[in-house]
Design a protein around this motif. Structure first.
Motif, PDB file in Angstrom:
ATOM      1  N   GLU A 249      37.826  45.749  40.503  1.00  0.00           N
ATOM      2  CA  GLU A 249      39.137  45.570  39.896  1.00  0.00           C
ATOM      3  C   GLU A 249      40.111  45.013  40.913  1.00  0.00           C
ATOM      4  OE1 GLU A 249      40.135  49.489  38.350  1.00  0.00           O
ATOM      5  OE2 GLU A 249      41.601  49.708  39.938  1.00  0.00           O
TER       6      GLU A 249
ATOM      7  N   SER B 226      39.705  44.043  35.508  1.00  0.00           N
ATOM      8  CA  SER B 226      38.469  44.785  35.777  1.00  0.00           C
ATOM      9  C   SER B 226      37.305  43.948  35.286  1.00  0.00           C
ATOM     10  CB  SER B 226      38.453  46.122  35.031  1.00  0.00           C
ATOM     11  OG  SER B 226      39.540  46.912  35.399  1.00  0.00           O
TER      12      SER B 226
ATOM     13  N   GLN C 274      29.121  47.828  41.098  1.00  0.00           N
ATOM     14  CA  GLN C 274      28.972  47.950  39.654  1.00  0.00           C
ATOM     15  C   GLN C 274      30.213  47.451  38.926  1.00  0.00           C
ATOM     16  OE1 GLN C 274      28.003  51.955  38.642  1.00  0.00           O
ATOM     17  NE2 GLN C 274      26.167  51.975  39.896  1.00  0.00           N
ATOM     18  N   MET C 275      31.373  47.872  39.411  1.00  0.00           N
ATOM     19  CA  MET C 275      32.630  47.535  38.753  1.00  0.00           C
ATOM     20  C   MET C 275      33.625  47.132  39.828  1.00  0.00           C
ATOM     21  SD  MET C 275      33.853  47.680  35.717  1.00  0.00           S
ATOM     22  CE  MET C 275      34.922  48.448  34.567  1.00  0.00           C
TER      23      MET C 275
ATOM     24  N   PRO D  41      36.461  52.755  41.163  1.00  0.00           N
ATOM     25  CA  PRO D  41      35.361  51.932  40.673  1.00  0.00           C
ATOM     26  C   PRO D  41      34.166  52.026  41.624  1.00  0.00           C
ATOM     27  CG  PRO D  41      37.215  50.559  41.350  1.00  0.00           C
ATOM     28  CD  PRO D  41      37.632  51.968  41.498  1.00  0.00           C
TER      29      PRO D  41
ATOM     30  N   LEU E 203      32.630  43.599  35.495  1.00  0.00           N
ATOM     31  CA  LEU E 203      31.343  43.991  36.055  1.00  0.00           C
ATOM     32  C   LEU E 203      31.149  43.196  37.327  1.00  0.00           C
ATOM     33  CD1 LEU E 203      29.017  44.050  32.919  1.00  0.00           C
ATOM     34  CD2 LEU E 203      29.956  45.990  34.168  1.00  0.00           C
ATOM     35  N   SER E 204      30.599  43.839  38.335  1.00  0.00           N
ATOM     36  CA  SER E 204      30.407  43.181  39.614  1.00  0.00           C
ATOM     37  C   SER E 204      29.081  43.617  40.195  1.00  0.00           C
ATOM     38  CB  SER E 204      31.548  43.569  40.569  1.00  0.00           C
ATOM     39  OG  SER E 204      31.310  43.082  41.850  1.00  0.00           O
TER      40      SER E 204
ATOM     41  N   TRP F 216      34.641  41.508  31.206  1.00  0.00           N
ATOM     42  CA  TRP F 216      35.876  41.592  31.985  1.00  0.00           C
ATOM     43  C   TRP F 216      36.977  42.096  31.074  1.00  0.00           C
ATOM     44  CZ3 TRP F 216      39.827  38.837  29.957  1.00  0.00           C
ATOM     45  CH2 TRP F 216      39.493  37.791  29.097  1.00  0.00           C
TER      46      TRP F 216
END
Length: 183
Positions: free
Chosen positions: A74, A162, A71-72, A67, A164-165, A104
């Motif tokens: 997990e 998972s 951006q992503m 990841p 979005l981050s 998510w």
């Protein structure tokens, strides 16, 4: 001739031990709890330190790209919130304990093998909140009312979260995992 055979055996043994130790390091490198008191584990913090090579190798061995930090994110859970291993013989209630990101996903991976397929998934687009506004997902072998994930038959499994981050920090999954009835 004997020296050649022994030398070959030593070299072959050394290569085998080296491969095994590299694989063991790749599988365990960088796995750390996301927060104290939760079952969620993440490799995000180790992506940029000295273990970064091994962490990226872990994803590549699974046939996935790691990841992208920021951006992503997990995290995985192999135990419930009380520390007991997740087992296909039990029903689980996965409850949102805080605000959820815009997108998510949570899925069940049936086994820790490299080629394990996602058994079933629930995400921000497919789940429905209850009348009280609470989001609960059931993980069990038999269908349950509401949001349901099919767990594997009588074996251990892993939950993969998972989302979005917007931060390179480890992602804190807003879910608790409670064990229900076991068969």
């Amino acid at each position: 001739m004997r020296r050649f055979i022994w030398a070959t055996a030593y070299v072959a043994g050394g290569v085998a031990v080296g491969c095994f130790s590299a694989f063991a390091l790749i599988q365990s490198a960088g796995v750390e709890p996301v927060a104290a008191g939760t079952p969620w584990l993440s490799r995000a913090a180790a992506m940029s330190d000295a273990n970064g090579f091994y962490v990226r190798s872990h994803y590549l061995l699974e046939g996935r790209l790691p990841p992208a930090p920021g951006q992503m994110g997990e995290a995985i859970a192999e135990t419930d919130s009380e520390g007991r291993p997740l087992s296909g013989g039990c029903a689980y209630e996965i409850t949102a304990t805080g605000p959820l990101p815009r997108w998510w996903s949570i899925g069940i991976i049936g086994s820790p093998s490299v080629d394990a397929e996602l058994q079933s998934t629930a995400d921000s687009d497919t789940t429905v909140k209850g009348p009280d506004g609470k989001l609960t997902i059931h993980a069990a072998q038999e269908p349950m009312p509401g949001n349901w994930l099919k767990s594997p038959d009588r074996r251990r499994f892993t939950l993969l979260y998972s989302a979005l981050s917007s931060s390179p920090k480890p992602l804190q999954p807003p879910f608790s995992i409670t064990r229900g009835a076991c068969s």
